[in-house]
Enzyme design. Structure first.
Site, mmCIF file in Angstrom:
data_model
loop_
_atom_site.group_PDB
_atom_site.id
_atom_site.type_symbol
_atom_site.label_atom_id
_atom_site.label_comp_id
_atom_site.label_asym_id
_atom_site.label_seq_id
_atom_site.Cartn_x
_atom_site.Cartn_y
_atom_site.Cartn_z
ATOM 1 N N LYS A 79 0.851 -1.184 0.000
ATOM 2 C CA LYS A 79 0.000 0.000 0.000
ATOM 3 C C LYS A 79 0.890 1.237 0.000
ATOM 4 O O LYS A 79 1.726 1.408 0.886
ATOM 5 C CB LYS A 79 -0.902 0.002 1.232
ATOM 6 C CG LYS A 79 -1.703 1.285 1.318
ATOM 7 C CD LYS A 79 -2.829 1.180 2.300
ATOM 8 C CE LYS A 79 -3.588 2.494 2.353
ATOM 9 N NZ LYS A 79 -4.714 2.434 3.282
ATOM 10 N N ARG A 123 -10.964 10.178 1.303
ATOM 11 C CA ARG A 123 -10.896 10.884 2.590
ATOM 12 C C ARG A 123 -12.079 11.820 2.740
ATOM 13 O O ARG A 123 -12.546 12.047 3.849
ATOM 14 C CB ARG A 123 -9.546 11.582 2.726
ATOM 15 C CG ARG A 123 -8.434 10.529 2.803
ATOM 16 C CD ARG A 123 -7.086 11.075 3.181
ATOM 17 N NE ARG A 123 -6.079 10.020 3.073
ATOM 18 C CZ ARG A 123 -4.836 10.206 2.663
ATOM 19 N NH1 ARG A 123 -4.435 11.420 2.333
ATOM 20 N NH2 ARG A 123 -4.000 9.186 2.601
ATOM 21 N N LYS A 141 1.166 10.216 5.256
ATOM 22 C CA LYS A 141 1.296 8.854 5.777
ATOM 23 C C LYS A 141 2.609 8.192 5.323
ATOM 24 O O LYS A 141 2.707 6.965 5.296
ATOM 25 C CB LYS A 141 0.070 8.033 5.360
ATOM 26 C CG LYS A 141 -1.257 8.640 5.872
ATOM 27 C CD LYS A 141 -2.447 7.709 5.690
ATOM 28 C CE LYS A 141 -3.722 8.333 6.273
ATOM 29 N NZ LYS A 141 -4.901 7.422 6.181
ATOM 30 N N GLU A 152 7.509 -6.970 1.585
ATOM 31 C CA GLU A 152 6.271 -6.854 2.373
ATOM 32 C C GLU A 152 5.421 -8.117 2.204
ATOM 33 O O GLU A 152 4.895 -8.658 3.177
ATOM 34 C CB GLU A 152 5.457 -5.633 1.909
ATOM 35 C CG GLU A 152 5.972 -4.282 2.396
ATOM 36 C CD GLU A 152 5.623 -3.992 3.858
ATOM 37 O OE1 GLU A 152 5.014 -4.844 4.516
ATOM 38 O OE2 GLU A 152 5.990 -2.903 4.334
ATOM 39 N N LYS A 160 -2.275 -1.426 -3.747
ATOM 40 C CA LYS A 160 -3.122 -0.236 -3.680
ATOM 41 C C LYS A 160 -2.274 1.016 -3.746
ATOM 42 O O LYS A 160 -1.296 1.087 -3.008
ATOM 43 C CB LYS A 160 -3.893 -0.299 -2.364
ATOM 44 C CG LYS A 160 -4.803 0.861 -2.105
ATOM 45 C CD LYS A 160 -5.466 0.633 -0.775
ATOM 46 C CE LYS A 160 -6.406 1.775 -0.470
ATOM 47 N NZ LYS A 160 -6.990 1.621 0.832
ATOM 48 N N SER A 191 -10.296 5.503 -4.950
ATOM 49 C CA SER A 191 -11.229 6.611 -5.174
ATOM 50 C C SER A 191 -10.766 7.595 -6.241
ATOM 51 O O SER A 191 -11.556 8.044 -7.070
ATOM 52 C CB SER A 191 -11.467 7.336 -3.850
ATOM 53 O OG SER A 191 -10.233 7.773 -3.297
ATOM 54 N N TYR A 240 -15.231 0.688 -6.932
ATOM 55 C CA TYR A 240 -16.527 1.358 -6.751
ATOM 56 C C TYR A 240 -17.419 1.132 -7.971
ATOM 57 O O TYR A 240 -18.599 1.431 -7.933
ATOM 58 C CB TYR A 240 -16.312 2.862 -6.522
ATOM 59 C CG TYR A 240 -15.460 3.155 -5.299
ATOM 60 C CD1 TYR A 240 -16.047 3.251 -4.035
ATOM 61 C CD2 TYR A 240 -14.079 3.298 -5.393
ATOM 62 C CE1 TYR A 240 -15.269 3.485 -2.911
ATOM 63 C CE2 TYR A 240 -13.299 3.542 -4.274
ATOM 64 C CZ TYR A 240 -13.898 3.634 -3.036
ATOM 65 O OH TYR A 240 -13.126 3.862 -1.922
HETATM 66 C C1 PBG Z 1 -6.933 3.800 5.150
HETATM 67 C C2 PBG Z 1 -7.567 3.558 3.830
HETATM 68 C C3 PBG Z 1 -7.471 4.421 2.747
HETATM 69 C C4 PBG Z 1 -8.221 3.856 1.711
HETATM 70 C C5 PBG Z 1 -8.767 2.663 2.196
HETATM 71 N N1 PBG Z 1 -8.339 2.487 3.505
HETATM 72 C C6 PBG Z 1 -6.822 5.746 2.588
HETATM 73 C C7 PBG Z 1 -5.545 6.037 3.208
HETATM 74 O O1 PBG Z 1 -4.714 5.166 3.441
HETATM 75 O O2 PBG Z 1 -5.306 7.205 3.483
HETATM 76 C C8 PBG Z 1 -8.385 4.456 0.358
HETATM 77 C C9 PBG Z 1 -9.454 3.919 -0.496
HETATM 78 C C10 PBG Z 1 -9.719 4.733 -1.711
HETATM 79 O O3 PBG Z 1 -9.040 5.740 -1.982
HETATM 80 O O4 PBG Z 1 -10.637 4.351 -2.436
HETATM 81 N N2 PBG Z 1 -6.826 2.787 6.013
#
Ligand code: PBG
Length: 326
Positions: free
Chosen positions: A196, A206, A219, A235, A250, A276, A315
């Site tokens: 990730k 968010r 992050k 990982e 991701k 997203s 989505y």
């Molecule tokens: C955080 C989390 C995130 C998403 C899913 N779980 C965002 C982040 O790490 O800041 C993002 C999902 C998306 O953008 O569709 N645990």
């Protein structure tokens, strides 16, 4: 050599293209990401994600029945938590009567044969919007893992089939696996967000879960550097050894090289998350009439399959499944 070889020969007709097609997408490949809220009534739109709503529990039940009817194997649930319930430690994540456990029970009641996947991470529940507990400026790894164990157990207890740690703390897969075994949740699967990345593509999410305004800083001390590939292999190797059943990459489309590298290197299902921002980009360009949104949606999903993904969190799942089902 040309002209003995003319690759256009097999492309000349629909039947011959179908005959030599290497990859096929099916509703079985899709995991529908849904946002739930305890204040939506029954649904409120997410501005940056046209077509995506935050769902009340009754709207979620309807979505679950729809997913089951479309042949989508599983829903992934993401919560929008009432800001009044957030605190520094994200303790609402451990509430057995919280939004997520209620959402799990709602889906299981509505559609018993649909799989339920839940994020294990604290960001929807913390006032600061980080995935863990802060110690000064830093996210405290081991203290956070303790919370994640408790969160995963609450989810498993409520009937979650797959817990999906998306927090990127070190050692959390092994710790959660041990706790699940210890509590007799031997069949609960772990889908590790192993690769990730610290990404700008999460922006609209968010907004969707209401952590955008809250998030202080970024992050980068826990999510991966977008420049790294070898580190993703490390990982995943660790997470498999610690007891992950599946792993996630991701974001998705910008990281297809990682999906391919992992699926070539490890005999474990590799999933990918079309996040997203990827959704928003396609929707925005389609709304402008700059691309054919439906065509680009299907092409992007097929690309995940071609890269070796076993499952695609998206989505678009219900829209794509409807098209695939004709
Ligand atoms: C955080 C989390 C995130 C998403 C899913 N779980 C965002 C982040 O790490 O800041 C993002 C999902 C998306 O953008 O569709 N645990």
């Amino acid at each position: 050599m040309f002209p003995a070889t003319r690759l256009r020969r097999t492309r000349q007709a629909d039947w011959s293209r179908r005959l030599v097609r290497e990859t096929a997408l099916s509703p079985n490949d899709l995991i529908w990401s849904v946002v739930v809220s305890d204040t939506a009534d029954p649904a409120e739109p997410v501005a940056a994600m046209p077509g995506v709503d935050r769902l009340s529990l009754s709207a979620l039940a309807k979505a679950a029945r729809e997913a089951e009817a479309l042949g989508i194997p599983a829903l992934a649930i993401f919560p929008h938590i009432d800001p009044a319930k957030k605190n520094d430690e994200g303790s609402e994540a451990l509430n057995p009567d919280g939004l997520v456990p209620n959402a799990i029970r709602t889906v299981k009641d509505a559609a018993p044969n649909l799989g339920v996947i839940c994020d294990v991470a604290l960001d929807p529940f913390t006032t600061h919007g980080h995935d863990g507990i802060l110690d000064g400026e830093r996210i405290a790894n081991d203290e956070t893992v303790e919370r994640l164990i408790a969160q995963a157990l609450v989810q498993a207890e409520a009937g979650c089939d797959i817990v999906a740690p998306s927090d990127m703390m070190d050692g959390r897969i092994g710790a959660i696996r041990e706790a699940l075994e210890g509590a007799d949740f031997k069949d609960t699967m772990i889908l590790s967000y192993a690769a990730k990345y610290a990404s700008g593509f999460y922006g609209p999410y968010r907004e969707a879960i209401g952590s955008a305004a809250a998030l202080t800083g970024d992050k980068q001390t826990y999510q991966m550097d977008p420049a790294n590939r070898d580190e993703a292999l490390r990982e995943v190797e660790l997470d498999i050894a610690e007891g992950a059943d599946m792993v996630m990459v991701k974001p998705g489309l910008p990281y297809l090289d990682i999906v391919r590298a992992l699926s070539d290197s490890f005999p474990v299902p590799v999933c990918a998350f079309q996040v997203s921002g990827e959704y928003a980009m396609i929707e925005a360009a389609a709304a402008k009439g700059w691309i054919d949104g439906e065509r680009v949606m299907m092409e992007s999903l097929l690309a995940f399959k071609r890269a070796g993904a076993a499952g695609i969190v998206t989505y678009f799942a219900p829209r794509a499944a409807r098209l695939l089902n004709g």
